[in-house]
Design an enzyme around this catalytic site. Structure first.
Site, PDB file in Angstrom:
ATOM      1  N   GLU A  62       0.762 -21.355  -4.855  1.00 22.37           N
ATOM      2  CA  GLU A  62       1.766 -21.522  -5.919  1.00 22.37           C
ATOM      3  C   GLU A  62       1.161 -21.272  -7.297  1.00 22.37           C
ATOM      4  OE1 GLU A  62       4.352 -25.194  -4.589  1.00 22.37           O
ATOM      5  OE2 GLU A  62       2.478 -25.086  -3.490  1.00 22.37           O
ATOM      6  N   HIS A  73       7.458 -24.037   5.158  1.00 23.74           N
ATOM      7  CA  HIS A  73       6.450 -24.771   4.371  1.00 23.74           C
ATOM      8  C   HIS A  73       6.327 -26.141   5.024  1.00 23.74           C
ATOM      9  CE1 HIS A  73       4.478 -25.994   0.434  1.00 23.74           C
ATOM     10  NE2 HIS A  73       4.740 -27.167   1.001  1.00 23.74           N
ATOM     11  N   LEU A  74       5.284 -26.312   5.833  1.00 21.55           N
ATOM     12  CA  LEU A  74       5.122 -27.560   6.586  1.00 21.55           C
ATOM     13  C   LEU A  74       3.910 -28.320   6.066  1.00 21.55           C
ATOM     14  CD1 LEU A  74       5.750 -26.158  10.212  1.00 21.55           C
ATOM     15  CD2 LEU A  74       7.435 -27.012   8.554  1.00 21.55           C
ATOM     16  N   GLY A  75       4.138 -29.202   5.109  1.00 25.44           N
ATOM     17  CA  GLY A  75       3.068 -30.053   4.572  1.00 25.44           C
ATOM     18  C   GLY A  75       3.543 -31.482   4.631  1.00 25.44           C
ATOM     19  N   LYS A  94      -2.798 -31.708 -12.306  1.00 24.56           N
ATOM     20  CA  LYS A  94      -3.616 -30.747 -11.555  1.00 24.56           C
ATOM     21  C   LYS A  94      -3.655 -29.472 -12.373  1.00 24.56           C
ATOM     22  CE  LYS A  94      -2.548 -32.267  -6.927  1.00 24.56           C
ATOM     23  NZ  LYS A  94      -1.476 -32.235  -5.999  1.00 24.56           N
ATOM     24  N   ARG A 102       9.623 -38.817   4.757  1.00 19.73           N
ATOM     25  CA  ARG A 102      11.069 -38.630   4.560  1.00 19.73           C
ATOM     26  C   ARG A 102      11.737 -38.307   5.896  1.00 19.73           C
ATOM     27  NH1 ARG A 102       9.937 -34.436   0.191  1.00 19.73           N
ATOM     28  NH2 ARG A 102       9.449 -35.678  -1.645  1.00 19.73           N
ATOM     29  N   GLY A 112       1.345 -26.190   8.570  1.00 16.55           N
ATOM     30  CA  GLY A 112       1.609 -24.800   8.968  1.00 16.55           C
ATOM     31  C   GLY A 112       0.361 -23.931   8.954  1.00 16.55           C
ATOM     32  N   GLU A 113      -0.537 -24.195   8.019  1.00 13.79           N
ATOM     33  CA  GLU A 113      -1.749 -23.365   7.920  1.00 13.79           C
ATOM     34  C   GLU A 113      -2.837 -23.806   8.890  1.00 13.79           C
ATOM     35  OE1 GLU A 113      -3.025 -23.479   3.787  1.00 13.79           O
ATOM     36  OE2 GLU A 113      -0.980 -23.087   3.128  1.00 13.79           O
ATOM     37  N   ASN A 114      -2.858 -25.120   9.193  1.00 18.88           N
ATOM     38  CA  ASN A 114      -4.025 -25.652   9.905  1.00 18.88           C
ATOM     39  C   ASN A 114      -3.810 -26.127  11.330  1.00 18.88           C
ATOM     40  OD1 ASN A 114      -5.988 -25.559   7.650  1.00 18.88           O
ATOM     41  ND2 ASN A 114      -4.489 -26.916   6.699  1.00 18.88           N
ATOM     42  N   HIS A 138      10.257 -26.320  -3.308  1.00 24.43           N
ATOM     43  CA  HIS A 138       9.133 -25.536  -2.761  1.00 24.43           C
ATOM     44  C   HIS A 138       9.359 -24.032  -2.964  1.00 24.43           C
ATOM     45  CE1 HIS A 138       8.225 -28.841   0.479  1.00 24.43           C
ATOM     46  NE2 HIS A 138       7.518 -29.062  -0.615  1.00 24.43           N
ATOM     47  N   ASN A 172       0.205 -28.673 -13.349  1.00 30.02           N
ATOM     48  CA  ASN A 172       1.203 -29.418 -12.580  1.00 30.02           C
ATOM     49  C   ASN A 172       1.067 -30.879 -13.012  1.00 30.02           C
ATOM     50  OD1 ASN A 172       2.868 -30.614 -10.754  1.00 30.02           O
ATOM     51  ND2 ASN A 172       1.906 -29.738  -8.930  1.00 30.02           N
ATOM     52  N   GLY A 188      -0.120 -27.460   4.516  1.00 27.81           N
ATOM     53  CA  GLY A 188      -1.124 -28.193   5.303  1.00 27.81           C
ATOM     54  C   GLY A 188      -0.988 -28.072   6.818  1.00 27.81           C
ATOM     55  N   ARG A 196       4.329 -25.923 -13.690  1.00 28.31           N
ATOM     56  CA  ARG A 196       5.214 -26.083 -12.541  1.00 28.31           C
ATOM     57  C   ARG A 196       6.290 -27.087 -12.948  1.00 28.31           C
ATOM     58  NH1 ARG A 196       5.093 -30.268  -7.826  1.00 28.31           N
ATOM     59  NH2 ARG A 196       6.833 -29.439  -6.657  1.00 28.31           N
TER      60      ARG A 196
HETATM   61  P1  AMP Z   1       0.134 -30.466   2.190  1.00 26.30           P
HETATM   62  O1  AMP Z   1       1.254 -31.364   1.732  1.00 26.30           O
HETATM   63  O2  AMP Z   1       0.505 -29.022   2.208  1.00 26.30           O
HETATM   64  O3  AMP Z   1      -1.177 -30.741   1.511  1.00 26.30           O
HETATM   65  O4  AMP Z   1      -0.115 -30.823   3.756  1.00 26.30           O
HETATM   66  C1  AMP Z   1      -0.542 -32.091   4.147  1.00 26.30           C
HETATM   67  C2  AMP Z   1      -0.283 -32.275   5.640  1.00 26.30           C
HETATM   68  O5  AMP Z   1      -0.989 -31.250   6.375  1.00 26.30           O
HETATM   69  C3  AMP Z   1      -0.770 -33.615   6.163  1.00 26.30           C
HETATM   70  O6  AMP Z   1       0.170 -34.150   7.073  1.00 26.30           O
HETATM   71  C4  AMP Z   1      -2.050 -33.226   6.886  1.00 26.30           C
HETATM   72  O7  AMP Z   1      -2.393 -34.121   7.883  1.00 26.30           O
HETATM   73  C5  AMP Z   1      -1.632 -31.887   7.484  1.00 26.30           C
HETATM   74  N1  AMP Z   1      -2.791 -31.183   8.012  1.00 26.30           N
HETATM   75  C6  AMP Z   1      -3.812 -30.620   7.350  1.00 26.30           C
HETATM   76  N2  AMP Z   1      -4.715 -30.120   8.236  1.00 26.30           N
HETATM   77  C7  AMP Z   1      -4.235 -30.372   9.488  1.00 26.30           C
HETATM   78  C8  AMP Z   1      -4.688 -30.112  10.823  1.00 26.30           C
HETATM   79  N3  AMP Z   1      -5.812 -29.470  11.045  1.00 26.30           N
HETATM   80  N4  AMP Z   1      -3.915 -30.534  11.854  1.00 26.30           N
HETATM   81  C9  AMP Z   1      -2.768 -31.166  11.640  1.00 26.30           C
HETATM   82  N5  AMP Z   1      -2.291 -31.443  10.411  1.00 26.30           N
HETATM   83  C10 AMP Z   1      -2.995 -31.051   9.347  1.00 26.30           C
END
Ligand code: AMP
Length: 414
Positions: free
Chosen positions: A395, A217-219, A14, A250, A343-345, A189, A7, A341, A99
């Site tokens: 990915e 996809h919530l990052g 990466k 954004r 969505g998973e955490n 995405h 990437n 990020g 990518r």
């Molecule tokens: P990504 O772009 O997929 O790497 O996701 C990054 C986003 O995920 C950032 O806003 C991080 O703060 C959020 N994130 C990761 N871990 C957590 C968590 N435990 N609680 C809330 N947000 C998180």
């Protein structure tokens, strides 16, 4: 086959090396040999390497361009003390998967990189002026560092959306703007949404045609996709990644006439407004504190700051709105799948988003939700007809598998 997944960004690279082939794909036995990152290429670069699940090594090196960075990565891959099995020379890398952010309307699937494909990626520079030029530099660097014979494959972020129907990808603006400038929804995405859809049907033992889900996809970037019969029928990102959900910096959807209002009232150029809406808005813009959901969640817990609360509320409200819209378009779905990020955490954010969907057959199992942090599983209660899942995205695996399949001349099923 050992596939190098790349990437390449404007000043970063990466990578992962994944051992995969048709047999491994069938057995789900792909092996991640190593991963790493080179940041701040162009000056004293920061390099991170990790073999297998071993410890991470961080160092710095003066690397003037992507070619130098790639050469540095190759030297590490083949060195005896990297600890990576089966790689002792450049010949042990059997293919390279890239990518590529934008494939425009030219690419509806992953493609072996020939001069013609390279030209196609160049033709899409207009659509992704920040990304595609860097990807091309990466492809040229591979030719130089690994030699011209190593097969390279382009995996497009936009390709998963080739299935969008016209009424979902066209904007209601004068049609000639689409004809002249290809102004339409492309979606991004795609590789991530495609992976979680694949993984979901694997978990539920469904065929592609039986897969009717909404993927979130919530990052730091965020998007929602409606998948019916295994195909994307709508997605929240548009001509650019700006449209749709609220993101780290954004704004996502806004009234387009606001641009004119800001220009008049603040005396900003359209370029400056674009920067404001892309880099100073979203969670950061509303909270005034951070684009990072973890920082905002901590702040909310400790101080209950009003603007932080508002930023999180707007974020969740927007996600719910898209889920509702997609449920309407799809005449109901089987599941909502969270990834990336946030969505998973973040169990609390998932809980907020899922609250109030009982009418659609969704009931959250609080305990299951709390337990799933960065791991895969179901978060809905027994008996829910609309289920909830968390599936960490991958990915790189999709890129490695597509690369192997394209090189081996197999059509790709996932
Ligand atoms: P990504 O772009 O997929 O790497 O996701 C990054 C986003 O995920 C950032 O806003 C991080 O703060 C959020 N994130 C990761 N871990 C957590 C968590 N435990 N609680 C809330 N947000 C998180």
């Amino acid at each position: 086959m050992n596939i190098l997944v790349l990437n390449v960004g404007s000043s970063s690279l990466k990578f992962q090396v994944i051992a995969t082939d048709l047999d491994r794909i069938t057995r789900d036995a792909d092996e991640r040999l190593c991963r790493g990152e080179v940041e701040r290429v162009g000056g004293e670069a920061i390099v991170t390497f990790q073999a297998g699940n071993g410890s991470r090594h961080k160092s710095t090196a003066p690397l003037r361009d992507i070619g130098a960075a790639l050469d540095y990565v190759l030297q590490w891959l083949v060195s005896a003390d990297s600890g990576i099995p089966h790689i002792s020379s450049a010949k042990d890398i059997h293919g390279v998967g890239h990518r590529i952010v934008h494939g425009g309307e030219l690419f509806s699937e992953s493609a072996l990189i020939t001069d013609q494909v390279l030209k196609g990626i160049e033709d899409c520079i207009d659509l992704a002026p920040l990304h595609n030029p860097s990807h091309i530099k990466g492809i040229m660097a591979v030719r130089k560092v690994f030699g011209p014979d190593v097969p390279q494959v382009a995996v497009f972020d936009t390709a998963f959306y080739a299935s969008l129907p016209e009424h979902a990808y066209l904007y209601a603006i004068p049609y000639h703007l689409y004809q002249r400038h290809r102004i339409r929804r492309y979606g991004f995405h795609g590789t991530s949404h495609r992976y979680v859809a694949y993984r979901y049907r694997q978990l539920r033992k469904l065929t592609r045609e039986q897969t009717n889900i909404i993927t979130l996809h919530l990052g730091n970037g965020a998007s929602a996709t409606a998948i019916r019969g295994g195909k994307a029928i709508d997605t929240s990102m548009g001509m650019t990644p700006q449209e749709g959900l609220v993101m780290g910096t954004r704004c996502g959807d806004i009234d387009p006439s606001i641009v004119n209002v800001i220009a008049t009232k603040e005396g900003l150029s359209t370029h400056e407004i674009d920067t404001l809406l892309n880099s100073q808005s979203g969670l950061l813009g509303v909270s005034g504190l951070s684009n990072d959901m973890r920082v905002l969640s901590d702040e909310l817990r400790e101080h209950d700051d009003r603007r932080v609360r508002l930023a999180i509320e707007i974020f969740c409200w927007r996600v719910k709105k898209y889920i509702g819209a997609y449920l309407a378009h799809m005449s109901g779905a089987d599941a909502i799948v969270f990834t990336a990020g946030i969505g998973e955490n973040s169990a609390p954010i998932r809980a907020r988003i899922c609250a109030g969907f009982e009418w659609a057959g969704f009931r959250l199992d609080e305990q299951r939700n709390q337990k799933l942090i960065g791991t895969e599983g179901e978060i809905s209660a027994e008996g829910s007809t609309l289920r909830g899942y968390v599936i960490p995205t991958d990915e790189e695996l999709v890129i490695a598998r597509d690369t192997a399949r394209v090189i081996l001349g197999e059509p790709h099923p996932s």
